[in-house]
Design a protein around this motif. Structure first.
Motif, PDB file in Angstrom:
ATOM      1  N   GLN A 133       7.161   6.258   7.403  1.00  0.00           N
ATOM      2  CA  GLN A 133       8.437   5.851   8.001  1.00  0.00           C
ATOM      3  C   GLN A 133       8.266   5.548   9.490  1.00  0.00           C
ATOM      4  O   GLN A 133       8.850   4.588   9.994  1.00  0.00           O
ATOM      5  N   ASP A 134       7.473   6.347  10.175  1.00  0.00           N
ATOM      6  CA  ASP A 134       7.193   6.063  11.595  1.00  0.00           C
ATOM      7  C   ASP A 134       6.561   4.675  11.741  1.00  0.00           C
ATOM      8  O   ASP A 134       6.908   3.920  12.653  1.00  0.00           O
ATOM      9  N   MET A 135       5.639   4.341  10.846  1.00  0.00           N
ATOM     10  CA  MET A 135       5.001   3.029  10.900  1.00  0.00           C
ATOM     11  C   MET A 135       6.001   1.925  10.577  1.00  0.00           C
ATOM     12  O   MET A 135       5.991   0.866  11.217  1.00  0.00           O
ATOM     13  N   ARG A 136       6.871   2.164   9.610  1.00  0.00           N
ATOM     14  CA  ARG A 136       7.896   1.164   9.287  1.00  0.00           C
ATOM     15  C   ARG A 136       8.796   0.895  10.496  1.00  0.00           C
ATOM     16  O   ARG A 136       9.167  -0.248  10.769  1.00  0.00           O
ATOM     17  N   ARG A 161       4.276  14.982   2.042  1.00  0.00           N
ATOM     18  CA  ARG A 161       5.493  14.953   2.880  1.00  0.00           C
ATOM     19  C   ARG A 161       5.162  14.385   4.250  1.00  0.00           C
ATOM     20  O   ARG A 161       5.885  13.534   4.772  1.00  0.00           O
ATOM     21  N   ILE A 162       4.061  14.832   4.822  1.00  0.00           N
ATOM     22  CA  ILE A 162       3.630  14.344   6.135  1.00  0.00           C
ATOM     23  C   ILE A 162       3.297  12.855   6.057  1.00  0.00           C
ATOM     24  O   ILE A 162       3.674  12.077   6.942  1.00  0.00           O
ATOM     25  N   MET A 163       2.613  12.443   5.000  1.00  0.00           N
ATOM     26  CA  MET A 163       2.245  11.032   4.865  1.00  0.00           C
ATOM     27  C   MET A 163       3.485  10.156   4.750  1.00  0.00           C
ATOM     28  O   MET A 163       3.546   9.083   5.355  1.00  0.00           O
ATOM     29  N   ARG A 164       4.492  10.626   4.006  1.00  0.00           N
ATOM     30  CA  ARG A 164       5.740   9.859   3.893  1.00  0.00           C
ATOM     31  C   ARG A 164       6.417   9.736   5.255  1.00  0.00           C
ATOM     32  O   ARG A 164       6.962   8.674   5.596  1.00  0.00           O
ATOM     33  N   MET A 165       6.427  10.812   6.026  1.00  0.00           N
ATOM     34  CA  MET A 165       7.026  10.765   7.361  1.00  0.00           C
ATOM     35  C   MET A 165       6.269   9.775   8.252  1.00  0.00           C
ATOM     36  O   MET A 165       6.890   9.000   8.995  1.00  0.00           O
ATOM     37  N   HIS A 189      -3.589   8.380  10.672  1.00  0.00           N
ATOM     38  CA  HIS A 189      -3.045   8.478   9.323  1.00  0.00           C
ATOM     39  C   HIS A 189      -4.126   8.184   8.276  1.00  0.00           C
ATOM     40  O   HIS A 189      -4.302   8.954   7.324  1.00  0.00           O
ATOM     41  N   ASN A 190      -4.840   7.088   8.458  1.00  0.00           N
ATOM     42  CA  ASN A 190      -5.876   6.715   7.491  1.00  0.00           C
ATOM     43  C   ASN A 190      -6.967   7.772   7.410  1.00  0.00           C
ATOM     44  O   ASN A 190      -7.473   8.058   6.317  1.00  0.00           O
ATOM     45  N   MET A 191      -7.321   8.355   8.543  1.00  0.00           N
ATOM     46  CA  MET A 191      -8.354   9.388   8.541  1.00  0.00           C
ATOM     47  C   MET A 191      -7.904  10.592   7.703  1.00  0.00           C
ATOM     48  O   MET A 191      -8.683  11.130   6.907  1.00  0.00           O
ATOM     49  N   HIS A 195       0.844  -1.207   0.000  1.00  0.00           N
ATOM     50  CA  HIS A 195       0.000   0.000   0.000  1.00  0.00           C
ATOM     51  C   HIS A 195       0.877   1.254   0.000  1.00  0.00           C
ATOM     52  O   HIS A 195       0.634   2.187  -0.770  1.00  0.00           O
ATOM     53  N   PHE A 196       1.893   1.263   0.851  1.00  0.00           N
ATOM     54  CA  PHE A 196       2.812   2.412   0.879  1.00  0.00           C
ATOM     55  C   PHE A 196       3.440   2.616  -0.495  1.00  0.00           C
ATOM     56  O   PHE A 196       3.598   3.750  -0.950  1.00  0.00           O
TER      57      PHE A 196
END
Length: 142
Positions: A78-81, A71-75, A113-115, A47-48
């Motif tokens: 990475q936090d989720m990874r 940019r925020i979603m990518r960050m 994040h999903n919201m 999904h990422f």
């Protein structure tokens, strides 16, 4: 099915796999928990990849900015990874409390994040990218 529906469906599929993993861990069925976790992680990474390799670059090109919501979603990805890596280690060590603590943290992060994606970013992408469905389909190819 719309492009947004496809992405939301991916979120829900990941959520279900995540719940399966937690259930197995709570039962201390470590083999099953690991199996569910590995499947969950693969689905999350897929999904990422759709977002980071196809959707986000197209949206950034259309909007003229890579400093906005992508940019925020990518960050956050990475936090989720990072959390996934820690969770993998806790599972390997069969450390239930560590796993459940990380699990709770990831759950909150995923929900928030999903919201943001479902209510803000995806509609912005749909408006800016008439080819959004094609981008998602192409991004999902191995």
């Amino acid at each position: 099915m719309s492009a947004i529906d496809t992405l939301v469906e991916q979120h829900r599929a990941c959520d279900a796999r995540f719940a399966d993993c937690e259930t197995a861990a709570r039962a201390q069925d470590w083999a099953l928990a690991l199996s569910h976790f590995q499947a969950f992680r693969r689905e999350m990474e897929a999904h990422f990849a759709v977002e980071e390799d196809a959707l986000f670059p197209a949206f950034e090109a259309a909007s003229g900015s890579s400093m906005g919501p992508t940019r925020i979603m990518r960050m956050e990805h990475q936090d989720m990874r990072d959390l996934l890596e820690d969770m993998d280690e806790a599972l390997a060590a069969q450390h239930l409390q560590a796993f459940l603590g990380l699990n709770d943290t990831l759950l909150i992060l995923m929900q928030q994040h999903n919201m943001k994606e479902e209510n803000v970013l995806y509609p912005m992408c749909a408006q800016a990218l008439p080819e959004m469905a094609e981008l998602i389909a192409e991004g999902a190819q191995p």
